[in-house]
Design an enzyme around this catalytic site. Structure first.
Site, PDB file in Angstrom:
ATOM      1  N   ASN A  16      46.242  34.372  37.494  1.00 37.89           N
ATOM      2  CA  ASN A  16      44.996  35.058  37.156  1.00 37.89           C
ATOM      3  C   ASN A  16      45.115  35.542  35.708  1.00 37.89           C
ATOM      4  O   ASN A  16      45.668  36.605  35.428  1.00 37.89           O
ATOM      5  CB  ASN A  16      44.817  36.225  38.140  1.00 37.89           C
ATOM      6  CG  ASN A  16      43.547  37.002  37.902  1.00 37.89           C
ATOM      7  OD1 ASN A  16      42.910  36.866  36.851  1.00 37.89           O
ATOM      8  ND2 ASN A  16      43.182  37.827  38.868  1.00 37.89           N
ATOM      9  N   ARG A  79      42.484  31.413  38.555  1.00 39.46           N
ATOM     10  CA  ARG A  79      41.215  32.131  38.493  1.00 39.46           C
ATOM     11  C   ARG A  79      40.534  31.771  37.182  1.00 39.46           C
ATOM     12  O   ARG A  79      41.128  31.881  36.109  1.00 39.46           O
ATOM     13  CB  ARG A  79      41.449  33.635  38.536  1.00 39.46           C
ATOM     14  CG  ARG A  79      40.142  34.376  38.389  1.00 39.46           C
ATOM     15  CD  ARG A  79      40.353  35.844  38.257  1.00 39.46           C
ATOM     16  NE  ARG A  79      39.092  36.520  38.065  1.00 39.46           N
ATOM     17  CZ  ARG A  79      38.920  37.595  37.309  1.00 39.46           C
ATOM     18  NH1 ARG A  79      39.945  38.102  36.654  1.00 39.46           N
ATOM     19  NH2 ARG A  79      37.757  38.163  37.211  1.00 39.46           N
ATOM     20  N   HIS A 167      32.635  38.413  39.484  1.00 37.58           N
ATOM     21  CA  HIS A 167      33.360  39.068  40.590  1.00 37.58           C
ATOM     22  C   HIS A 167      33.140  38.335  41.919  1.00 37.58           C
ATOM     23  O   HIS A 167      33.307  38.919  42.988  1.00 37.58           O
ATOM     24  CB  HIS A 167      32.895  40.529  40.796  1.00 37.58           C
ATOM     25  CG  HIS A 167      33.377  41.483  39.747  1.00 37.58           C
ATOM     26  ND1 HIS A 167      32.667  42.599  39.402  1.00 37.58           N
ATOM     27  CD2 HIS A 167      34.494  41.506  38.998  1.00 37.58           C
ATOM     28  CE1 HIS A 167      33.310  43.267  38.462  1.00 37.58           C
ATOM     29  NE2 HIS A 167      34.426  42.612  38.190  1.00 37.58           N
ATOM     30  N   HIS A 195      31.705  46.438  44.051  1.00 44.91           N
ATOM     31  CA  HIS A 195      33.015  46.236  43.416  1.00 44.91           C
ATOM     32  C   HIS A 195      33.039  47.145  42.194  1.00 44.91           C
ATOM     33  O   HIS A 195      32.371  46.871  41.187  1.00 44.91           O
ATOM     34  CB  HIS A 195      33.190  44.763  43.022  1.00 44.91           C
ATOM     35  CG  HIS A 195      34.449  44.487  42.253  1.00 44.91           C
ATOM     36  ND1 HIS A 195      35.492  43.732  42.761  1.00 44.91           N
ATOM     37  CD2 HIS A 195      34.841  44.885  41.019  1.00 44.91           C
ATOM     38  CE1 HIS A 195      36.469  43.687  41.858  1.00 44.91           C
ATOM     39  NE2 HIS A 195      36.094  44.375  40.795  1.00 44.91           N
ATOM     40  N   ASN A 198      37.314  48.509  36.515  1.00 48.71           N
ATOM     41  CA  ASN A 198      37.034  48.605  35.082  1.00 48.71           C
ATOM     42  C   ASN A 198      35.690  47.955  34.777  1.00 48.71           C
ATOM     43  O   ASN A 198      34.875  48.483  34.048  1.00 48.71           O
ATOM     44  CB  ASN A 198      38.130  47.908  34.283  1.00 48.71           C
ATOM     45  CG  ASN A 198      39.316  48.810  34.089  1.00 48.71           C
ATOM     46  OD1 ASN A 198      39.158  50.006  33.853  1.00 48.71           O
ATOM     47  ND2 ASN A 198      40.507  48.254  34.201  1.00 48.71           N
ATOM     48  N   ARG A 228      31.602  49.178  29.256  1.00 43.10           N
ATOM     49  CA  ARG A 228      30.396  48.345  29.109  1.00 43.10           C
ATOM     50  C   ARG A 228      29.152  49.140  29.490  1.00 43.10           C
ATOM     51  O   ARG A 228      29.179  49.923  30.441  1.00 43.10           O
ATOM     52  CB  ARG A 228      30.486  47.115  30.017  1.00 43.10           C
ATOM     53  CG  ARG A 228      31.417  46.061  29.492  1.00 43.10           C
ATOM     54  CD  ARG A 228      31.586  44.928  30.486  1.00 43.10           C
ATOM     55  NE  ARG A 228      32.963  44.844  30.922  1.00 43.10           N
ATOM     56  CZ  ARG A 228      33.391  44.110  31.948  1.00 43.10           C
ATOM     57  NH1 ARG A 228      32.537  43.402  32.649  1.00 43.10           N
ATOM     58  NH2 ARG A 228      34.661  44.099  32.261  1.00 43.10           N
ATOM     59  N   GLU A 370      41.712  39.373  46.044  1.00 39.10           N
ATOM     60  CA  GLU A 370      41.322  38.217  45.243  1.00 39.10           C
ATOM     61  C   GLU A 370      42.415  37.149  45.187  1.00 39.10           C
ATOM     62  O   GLU A 370      42.132  35.965  45.311  1.00 39.10           O
ATOM     63  CB  GLU A 370      40.975  38.677  43.813  1.00 39.10           C
ATOM     64  CG  GLU A 370      39.716  39.518  43.773  1.00 39.10           C
ATOM     65  CD  GLU A 370      39.477  40.165  42.415  1.00 39.10           C
ATOM     66  OE1 GLU A 370      40.094  41.205  42.153  1.00 39.10           O
ATOM     67  OE2 GLU A 370      38.690  39.631  41.640  1.00 39.10           O
TER      68      GLU A 370
HETATM   69  P1  ADP Z   1      40.053  45.825  37.111  1.00 40.29           P
HETATM   70  O1  ADP Z   1      38.558  45.868  37.100  1.00 40.29           O
HETATM   71  O2  ADP Z   1      40.659  45.798  35.746  1.00 40.29           O
HETATM   72  O3  ADP Z   1      40.652  44.841  38.102  1.00 40.29           O
HETATM   73  P2  ADP Z   1      40.623  47.923  39.040  1.00 40.29           P
HETATM   74  O4  ADP Z   1      39.783  47.334  40.088  1.00 40.29           O
HETATM   75  O5  ADP Z   1      42.082  48.099  39.320  1.00 40.29           O
HETATM   76  O6  ADP Z   1      40.484  47.258  37.621  1.00 40.29           O
HETATM   77  O7  ADP Z   1      40.002  49.367  38.697  1.00 40.29           O
HETATM   78  C1  ADP Z   1      40.559  50.133  37.694  1.00 40.29           C
HETATM   79  C2  ADP Z   1      39.832  51.432  37.616  1.00 40.29           C
HETATM   80  O8  ADP Z   1      39.914  52.108  38.876  1.00 40.29           O
HETATM   81  C3  ADP Z   1      40.519  52.372  36.630  1.00 40.29           C
HETATM   82  O9  ADP Z   1      39.951  52.272  35.370  1.00 40.29           O
HETATM   83  C4  ADP Z   1      40.257  53.727  37.210  1.00 40.29           C
HETATM   84  O10 ADP Z   1      39.138  54.280  36.535  1.00 40.29           O
HETATM   85  C5  ADP Z   1      39.842  53.486  38.649  1.00 40.29           C
HETATM   86  N1  ADP Z   1      40.687  54.222  39.605  1.00 40.29           N
HETATM   87  C6  ADP Z   1      41.869  53.837  40.152  1.00 40.29           C
HETATM   88  N2  ADP Z   1      42.308  54.811  41.000  1.00 40.29           N
HETATM   89  C7  ADP Z   1      41.384  55.803  40.997  1.00 40.29           C
HETATM   90  C8  ADP Z   1      41.250  57.063  41.642  1.00 40.29           C
HETATM   91  N3  ADP Z   1      42.165  57.514  42.487  1.00 40.29           N
HETATM   92  N4  ADP Z   1      40.154  57.807  41.376  1.00 40.29           N
HETATM   93  C9  ADP Z   1      39.222  57.363  40.521  1.00 40.29           C
HETATM   94  N5  ADP Z   1      39.286  56.200  39.891  1.00 40.29           N
HETATM   95  C10 ADP Z   1      40.343  55.409  40.109  1.00 40.29           C
END
Ligand code: ADP
Length: 389
Positions: A16, A79, A167, A195, A198, A228, A370
């Site tokens: 990925n 991916r 996604h 979903h 980030n 974004r 994923e």
């Molecule tokens: P990506 O989109 O890069 O795959 P993720 O799905 O891992 O990222 O999501 C990352 C985001 O999840 C981080 O930027 C953070 O803001 C948020 N996050 C992770 N754990 C927590 C939590 N316990 N509380 C709030 N936000 C969280």
């Protein structure tokens, strides 16, 4: 003993390649193991701040060499963010490779890295079946009235300018997993899947098929995200370019990298930091949380309407899986729509799929898988080839 090899089938590598990172995972699986959820994860890793994808792939192979144990890898699942109008995963041959290359124009931060990873992996594993699993493919079922921008024909006639959605691997993984948990066919479920990571998107999955999603031509459209902006009136951007001297490339960069939670809060793009600041009274951080929740709520309403109701609202990804206050904030005031979160269930710490609201539209947290979905699509392609031969 034909079933003695359940879970000890083929080795499948998942790669990925992100805009600056490489996630990899090695599975041992078989059609039987996939059907009974007993695929085995042999190893996984994340390489960040990648400069050369070829070097990152080399590192991944070195790390995995023990887990590989000299055995052949049957398939490699890649991916690929942008698959244009491919409706499903594809075995990568010369034609698919050149299509992915042509799509670099539409996904300049992602597709070139996937291609580089593919070419490096193919050099390491020339005999494996290489499969592209696209983030856009699941959304190819979106009907024209939802994917078409209502723009003058001269700009959309070549059919490239349209909503693609992203996604898709995650939305598909969560919808399949949810159906399995419910012991129902996906064909019997209408789901709104959030979903929230980030990057964030919401998807309406009507009887197993994506019928609308919040990201569009690129992953910029829709929700407020970490950096974004999500939806912005196109005229505002053109106004900045035509009348305020904004540089188009700088504006695009700002919309993708300097906007969203980061811009509104002035604190961070990471929801954890924004929530901490909001809790300690920072008004801008509170405004960012409110904007994030409000935008998500609007899409939930829209997609419930698009499906004439829903059976479940499902949260996934970093924020969706881990942030009880954000889930509560999004669902607040949706009771007349049939959505109520149970505070105790919402706050309970867990990493497994769980119901957090037994309202008419039930509310769930389902961790996205994923990598596993990519492995299973790759396995299916390898199996189909071996049956053919
Ligand atoms: P990506 O989109 O890069 O795959 P993720 O799905 O891992 O990222 O999501 C990352 C985001 O999840 C981080 O930027 C953070 O803001 C948020 N996050 C992770 N754990 C927590 C939590 N316990 N509380 C709030 N936000 C969280």
């Amino acid at each position: 003993m034909p079933y003695a090899r359940i879970g000890y089938g083929m080795k499948i590598l998942v790669l990925n390649a992100g805009s600056s990172s490489l996630k990899y995972a090695l599975y041992e699986t078989s059609p039987e193991a996939a059907a009974s959820d007993s695929d085995q994860l042999l190893g996984e890793g994340l390489i960040e701040r990648v400069i050369s994808m070829a070097d990152a792939i080399k590192t991944a192979f070195t790390v995995l060499s023990k887990a590989l144990g000299g055995e052949a890898v049957a398939g490699v699942g890649h991916r690929v963010v942008h698959g244009g109008t491919y409706p499903a995963s594809m075995i990568i041959d010369a034609a698919v490779e050149s299509t992915i290359e042509a799509l670099c124009e539409l996904a300049p931060l992602h597709n070139p890295h996937s291609l580089e990873a593919y070419r490096a992996a193919r050099a390491h594993l020339p005999h494996a079946v290489h499969v592209a699993v696209f983030d856009t493919a699941f959304h190819q079922t979106i009907p024209r009235h939802a994917y078409a921008y209502a723009m003058a024909n001269e700009y959309v006639a070549d059919k490239k300018i349209r909503r693609y959605g992203f996604h898709g691997i995650s939305h598909r993984s969560v919808s399949l997993r949810f159906a399995k948990i419910q012991r129902k066919s996906p064909a019997d479920l209408r789901l709104v899947i959030c979903h929230l990571g980030n990057g964030s998107s919401i998807c309406a999955v009507d009887r197993g098929r994506s019928i609308d999603t919040s990201m569009g031509f690129t992953p910029l459209e829709g929700l407020v995200m970490g950096t974004r902006s999500g939806d912005v009136d196109a005229s505002a951007l053109l106004h900045l370019i035509l009348h305020a001297g904004a540089d188009p490339a700088a504006l695009l960069h700002a919309l993708n990298n300097k906007s969203g939670l980061l811009a509104i809060s002035g604190v961070s793009n990471d929801m954890r930091d924004v929530l901490t600041a909001a809790d300690s009274g920072n008004e801008h951080a509170k405004a960012a949380v409110d904007a994030f929740c409000y935008r998500a709520k609007k899409f939930i309403g829209a997609y419930s309407a698009a499906m004439n109701g829903a059976d479940a609202l499902v949260f996934t990804a970093g924020i969706g899986e881990h942030s009880a206050p954000i889930r509560a904030g999004i669902c607040e005031g949706l009771d007349r729509l049939g959505i109520v979160v149970d505070p105790a269930l919402n706050q309970a710490k867990s990493t497994t799929a769980r119901c957090i609201g037994h309202s008419p539209i039930s509310v769930w947290v389902v961790p996205t898988e994923e990598q596993l979905l990519i492995a299973r699509d790759t396995l299916a392609a390898v199996t189909a080839i071996s049956r053919h031969n």
